[in-house]
Write a protein that holds these residues in place. Sequence first.
Motif, PDB file in Angstrom:
ATOM      1  N   UNK A 159      37.966  53.199  35.362  1.00  0.00           N
ATOM      2  CA  UNK A 159      37.577  53.701  36.694  1.00  0.00           C
ATOM      3  C   UNK A 159      38.614  53.357  37.759  1.00  0.00           C
ATOM      4  N   UNK A 160      38.983  52.098  37.858  1.00  0.00           N
ATOM      5  CA  UNK A 160      39.861  51.640  38.931  1.00  0.00           C
ATOM      6  C   UNK A 160      39.135  51.645  40.268  1.00  0.00           C
ATOM      7  N   UNK A 161      39.744  51.022  41.265  1.00  0.00           N
ATOM      8  CA  UNK A 161      39.140  50.957  42.610  1.00  0.00           C
ATOM      9  C   UNK A 161      40.146  51.397  43.662  1.00  0.00           C
ATOM     10  N   UNK A 162      39.725  52.296  44.533  1.00  0.00           N
ATOM     11  CA  UNK A 162      40.544  52.733  45.666  1.00  0.00           C
ATOM     12  C   UNK A 162      39.835  52.253  46.933  1.00  0.00           C
ATOM     13  N   UNK A 163      40.451  51.280  47.600  1.00  0.00           N
ATOM     14  CA  UNK A 163      39.849  50.696  48.810  1.00  0.00           C
ATOM     15  C   UNK A 163      40.311  51.424  50.070  1.00  0.00           C
ATOM     16  N   UNK A 164      41.481  52.052  49.989  1.00  0.00           N
ATOM     17  CA  UNK A 164      42.064  52.712  51.158  1.00  0.00           C
ATOM     18  C   UNK A 164      41.205  53.835  51.712  1.00  0.00           C
TER      19      UNK A 164
END
Length: 206
Positions: A159-164
Amino acid sequence: MPMREPGICRVDVEKGELSGASNRYTRTMADLAGLYADGSAYKAVLAELGDTVVYEVTDFKPSADAGDMIIGVTRMIPGRVGDEYFLTRGHIHANANRPEMYYGEAGYGLMLLESPAGEIRTVEIGPRSLCYVPPYWIHRSVNVGTTELVMTFAYPADSGQDYDIIAKAGGMRSRIVDDGRGGWKAVDNESYRFRSKELVESIMGR
Ligand SMILES: O=P(O)(O)OC[C@H]1O[C@](O)(CO)[C@@H](O)[C@@H]1O
Ligand SMILES: [Fe+2]
């Protein structure tokens, strides 16, 4: 994908962690700068809490392969910055079409979800409730209770995480605040900026 050995991890509800976890990460109030509306209340809570862990994630990640799964536990202390309840940083999955599930173990929380186009949903999570976070939804947990919030989660390993995505929009569209009667309510985030149609389309294509 190679064959892997089965495993067992135990959820320690008292400690709010996964025994046998391969990873642990912690967030203090200093790591959460800029997330809360009330800057002076943030400074006061930061001074009061110092290095106290606000939330902690322990997880078991067999691999990052497509088709594999990450399982773990999130623990978050109760509290507020001004009238805003303690929250996780929040993210969309970098592979945005990956879902997630959260299972309430202890305490009372809320999953705050936002679609790329800016629709908001709130899902209350108490013990023995299972929250489904569908693909494409930005998600953040909020502790709206008076005790530690402990939740088990599982999500695809790639999945990974995109915080931006949250930072670039000036935060999530809603803030979860005290309703003055011991409960919570969602209010508009004054700093929120809607994403362009082009950006929404590109996120939906991920
Ligand atoms: O990654 P954040 O936004 O700090 O919040 C942590 C939560 O999200 C997850 O990364 C899962 O997507 C979990 O590990 C945890 O429950
Ligand atoms: Fe997630």
